[in-house]
Motif scaffolding. Structure first.
Motif, mmCIF file in Angstrom:
data_model
loop_
_atom_site.group_PDB
_atom_site.id
_atom_site.type_symbol
_atom_site.label_atom_id
_atom_site.label_comp_id
_atom_site.label_asym_id
_atom_site.label_seq_id
_atom_site.Cartn_x
_atom_site.Cartn_y
_atom_site.Cartn_z
ATOM 1 N N PHE A 278 0.884 -1.006 0.329
ATOM 2 C CA PHE A 278 0.546 0.146 -0.397
ATOM 3 C C PHE A 278 0.911 1.054 -0.178
ATOM 4 O O PHE A 278 0.558 2.345 -0.530
ATOM 5 C CB PHE A 278 -1.120 0.287 1.596
ATOM 6 N N ASN A 279 1.989 0.650 0.337
ATOM 7 C CA ASN A 279 3.016 2.142 -0.013
ATOM 8 C C ASN A 279 3.297 2.873 -0.651
ATOM 9 O O ASN A 279 3.662 3.828 -1.486
ATOM 10 C CB ASN A 279 4.613 1.700 1.190
ATOM 11 N N ARG A 280 3.185 2.209 -1.729
ATOM 12 C CA ARG A 280 3.200 2.779 -3.582
ATOM 13 C C ARG A 280 2.185 3.419 -3.537
ATOM 14 O O ARG A 280 2.621 4.492 -4.213
ATOM 15 C CB ARG A 280 2.603 1.526 -4.437
ATOM 16 N N TYR A 281 0.871 3.973 -2.823
ATOM 17 C CA TYR A 281 -0.248 4.195 -2.775
ATOM 18 C C TYR A 281 0.929 5.937 -2.296
ATOM 19 O O TYR A 281 0.065 7.211 -2.760
ATOM 20 C CB TYR A 281 -1.310 4.855 -2.158
ATOM 21 N N VAL A 282 1.699 6.262 -0.823
ATOM 22 C CA VAL A 282 2.347 7.428 -0.849
ATOM 23 C C VAL A 282 3.560 7.416 -1.496
ATOM 24 O O VAL A 282 3.441 8.743 -2.147
ATOM 25 C CB VAL A 282 3.135 6.558 0.201
ATOM 26 N N ALA A 283 4.278 6.690 -2.303
ATOM 27 C CA ALA A 283 5.405 6.699 -3.045
ATOM 28 C C ALA A 283 4.706 7.453 -5.086
ATOM 29 O O ALA A 283 5.630 8.207 -5.280
ATOM 30 C CB ALA A 283 5.837 5.773 -3.949
ATOM 31 N N LYS A 284 3.252 7.533 -5.111
ATOM 32 C CA LYS A 284 2.574 8.056 -5.979
ATOM 33 C C LYS A 284 2.993 9.206 -5.580
ATOM 34 O O LYS A 284 2.966 10.308 -7.081
ATOM 35 C CB LYS A 284 0.930 7.643 -6.391
ATOM 36 N N VAL A 285 2.754 10.190 -4.281
ATOM 37 C CA VAL A 285 2.718 11.549 -4.411
ATOM 38 C C VAL A 285 3.746 11.753 -3.961
ATOM 39 O O VAL A 285 4.731 13.195 -4.383
ATOM 40 C CB VAL A 285 1.651 11.855 -2.952
ATOM 41 N N ASP A 286 4.776 11.509 -2.771
ATOM 42 C CA ASP A 286 5.997 11.166 -2.543
ATOM 43 C C ASP A 286 7.113 10.486 -2.299
ATOM 44 O O ASP A 286 7.077 10.259 -1.630
ATOM 45 C CB ASP A 286 6.395 12.941 -1.732
ATOM 46 N N ALA B 56 10.418 10.192 -1.571
ATOM 47 C CA ALA B 56 11.082 10.492 -0.875
ATOM 48 C C ALA B 56 10.822 10.610 0.423
ATOM 49 O O ALA B 56 11.120 9.851 1.628
ATOM 50 C CB ALA B 56 11.744 12.071 -0.814
ATOM 51 N N VAL B 57 9.511 11.084 0.740
ATOM 52 C CA VAL B 57 8.038 10.449 2.144
ATOM 53 C C VAL B 57 8.233 8.997 2.163
ATOM 54 O O VAL B 57 8.355 8.849 3.339
ATOM 55 C CB VAL B 57 7.442 11.271 2.194
ATOM 56 N N ALA B 58 7.456 7.949 0.850
ATOM 57 C CA ALA B 58 7.553 6.879 1.431
ATOM 58 C C ALA B 58 8.914 6.406 1.183
ATOM 59 O O ALA B 58 8.647 5.440 2.161
ATOM 60 C CB ALA B 58 7.404 6.162 -0.428
ATOM 61 N N ASP B 59 9.546 6.538 1.184
ATOM 62 C CA ASP B 59 11.557 5.759 1.348
ATOM 63 C C ASP B 59 11.314 6.248 2.886
ATOM 64 O O ASP B 59 12.223 5.483 3.493
ATOM 65 C CB ASP B 59 12.464 6.375 0.652
ATOM 66 N N LYS B 60 11.798 7.118 3.110
ATOM 67 C CA LYS B 60 11.461 7.824 4.788
ATOM 68 C C LYS B 60 10.496 7.070 5.592
ATOM 69 O O LYS B 60 11.023 6.227 7.172
ATOM 70 C CB LYS B 60 11.436 9.463 4.706
ATOM 71 N N VAL B 61 9.181 6.685 5.473
ATOM 72 C CA VAL B 61 8.536 6.032 6.074
ATOM 73 C C VAL B 61 9.936 4.470 5.944
ATOM 74 O O VAL B 61 9.152 4.497 7.619
ATOM 75 C CB VAL B 61 7.325 5.586 5.505
ATOM 76 N N ALA C 71 -5.429 7.804 -2.669
ATOM 77 C CA ALA C 71 -5.927 7.020 -2.430
ATOM 78 C C ALA C 71 -6.723 6.528 -4.593
ATOM 79 O O ALA C 71 -6.285 6.654 -4.934
ATOM 80 C CB ALA C 71 -7.704 7.111 -2.109
ATOM 81 N N PRO C 72 -7.312 4.937 -3.795
ATOM 82 C CA PRO C 72 -7.534 4.479 -5.348
ATOM 83 C C PRO C 72 -8.295 5.156 -6.236
ATOM 84 O O PRO C 72 -7.479 5.426 -7.494
ATOM 85 C CB PRO C 72 -7.303 3.218 -4.962
ATOM 86 N N GLU C 73 -8.588 5.896 -5.750
ATOM 87 C CA GLU C 73 -10.290 6.492 -6.569
ATOM 88 C C GLU C 73 -9.284 7.948 -6.761
ATOM 89 O O GLU C 73 -9.878 8.808 -7.711
ATOM 90 C CB GLU C 73 -11.264 7.276 -5.914
ATOM 91 N N GLY C 74 -8.034 8.253 -6.527
ATOM 92 C CA GLY C 74 -6.999 9.300 -7.251
ATOM 93 C C GLY C 74 -6.945 10.736 -6.433
ATOM 94 O O GLY C 74 -6.440 11.613 -6.384
ATOM 95 N N THR C 75 -7.726 10.731 -5.142
ATOM 96 C CA THR C 75 -7.906 11.936 -3.962
ATOM 97 C C THR C 75 -6.337 11.769 -3.341
ATOM 98 O O THR C 75 -6.046 11.014 -2.987
ATOM 99 C CB THR C 75 -8.866 12.102 -3.416
ATOM 100 N N ILE C 76 -5.343 12.542 -2.688
ATOM 101 C CA ILE C 76 -4.798 13.002 -1.926
ATOM 102 C C ILE C 76 -5.325 13.609 -0.460
ATOM 103 O O ILE C 76 -5.814 14.308 -0.219
ATOM 104 C CB ILE C 76 -3.613 13.776 -2.748
ATOM 105 N N ARG C 77 -4.462 12.732 0.174
ATOM 106 C CA ARG C 77 -5.393 12.715 2.110
ATOM 107 C C ARG C 77 -3.415 12.705 2.572
ATOM 108 O O ARG C 77 -2.862 12.167 2.138
ATOM 109 C CB ARG C 77 -5.679 11.730 2.600
#
Length: 341
Positions: free
Chosen positions: A80-88, A90-95, A118-124
């Motif tokens: 699921f971390n890929r949904y973090v990586a889609k936005v950033d 560097a943050v995904a790596d830091k997690v 999120a899978p539907e495209g919104t960023i939270r």
């Protein structure tokens, strides 16, 4: 009633029954609609995490279950971390790095803020915190639990505040009529550019420009037309001085200043010729007797990289003297010279 004694290191959770009891108690304790709770037991159930209903809702997990696959559905530790990586990324790596530091005992707590597409495209945005509750005799983590809350509204508000601050700071740096840098900001930026020229041994030039017969434009065509002329000329200057190191602004009235970093003397000569040629494309001024087109006079001072003792005030003064010569010689011309410092 399930007792909290199971959290005592002297009473470790080392059986499946104890784990189920701990999860049931924690889910009841953390029964909040906006605070997600989760735990992982690396000895008894290492491939799964347990969570409360709030976390199911946050990440669209199966609401009928409270035990989920780490690899498939864990927001921070699994795919699921890929949904973090889609936005950033560097943050995904830091997690992952921070989470690993917690597991290895290099950090007492894990605390991260991360974006989540999120899978539907919104960023939270979420804040996730975790700590190790139990370790085995070798110091390896056996039980870890964490909290996660959505902070999308707070992050978006902070982003908007930062954007507003930058917007108003930018407005305070600009001339209200032309949109170019105002007098104060212009001189500050040129001073920095001159310092950079000295630091990097690159040529520097100052262009002091003045619109010809501007008073006549105001008197004959009106101040509204005069303002339009200033805006048109400002657009021309923006388009002409368009390199990353170019700076241009309005000193006041019909006087403008530009500085360039990098071009040698021959290049500035070529720029001067292009400037005079392109001035013919500036919109014709209506309502005037003569001349029917906009002209400009100017002085250009070019500074060799070795002339490290030249100050900005000296360079501007020398360019102003050349501007005066251009006016005396009939206007509608630019005069270029080497700096004398």
């Amino acid at each position: 009633m399930t007792r909290l004694a199971c959290l005592d290191p002297c009473c470790p959770i080392d059986t499946q029954a104890a784990l189920e009891s701990f999860v049931a108690f924690s889910r009841q304790l953390m029964d909040f609609h906006d605070i997600g709770w989760w735990c992982i037991h690396y000895d008894l159930d290492p491939d799964y995490f347990y969570c409360n209903d709030a976390m199911n809702t946050m990440f669209g997990l199966d609401p009928s279950r409270y035990r989920h696959s780490i690899a498939e559905t864990c927001p921070i530790a699994g795919d699921f971390n890929r949904y973090v990586a889609k936005v950033d990324q560097a943050v995904a790596d830091k997690v992952f790095v921070d989470y690993e530091a917690l597991l290895q005992g290099k950090a007492e707590r894990y605390d991260n803020i991360f974006p989540f597409r999120a899978p539907e495209g919104t960023i939270r945005y979420f804040r996730s915190q975790a700590m190790v509750l139990q370790r085995d005799e070798q110091g390896r983590p056996t039980l870890i639990q964490g909290l996660i809350v959505e902070i999308t509204l707070e992050v978006e508000l902070q982003q908007q505040l930062q954007a507003d601050k930058l917007h108003y700071k930018r407005l305070s740096e600009l001339d209200g009529l032309t949109g170019l840098f105002n007098h104060t900001t212009l001189l500050q930026l040129c001073e920095k550019q001159l310092h950079e020229a000295r630091r990097t041994d690159r040529p520097f030039s100052i262009w002091y420009l003045d619109l010809d017969f501007f008073k006549a434009i105001n008197d004959e065509a009106g101040h509204a037309e005069g303002d339009r002329v200033l805006r048109d000329f400002a657009r021309f200057l923006k388009a002409f001085f368009d390199r990353p190191n170019d700076i241009v602004g309005r000193l006041g009235g019909e006087e403008f200043l530009a500085c360039t970093l990098g071009p040698d003397f021959a290049a500035v000569q070529a720029m001067k010729q292009r400037f005079q040629q392109r001035m013919k494309d500036v919109p014709i001024v209506s309502g005037r007797k003569s001349p029917p087109h906009l002209t400009v006079s100017g002085g250009i001072i070019w500074m060799d990289p070795l002339q490290i003792h030249c100050t900005l005030d000296e360079l501007i003064h020398q360019a102003d003297m050349l501007l005066y010569q251009a006016k005396q010689q009939g206007r509608d011309r630019l005069i270029l010279s080497h700096a004398r410092c």
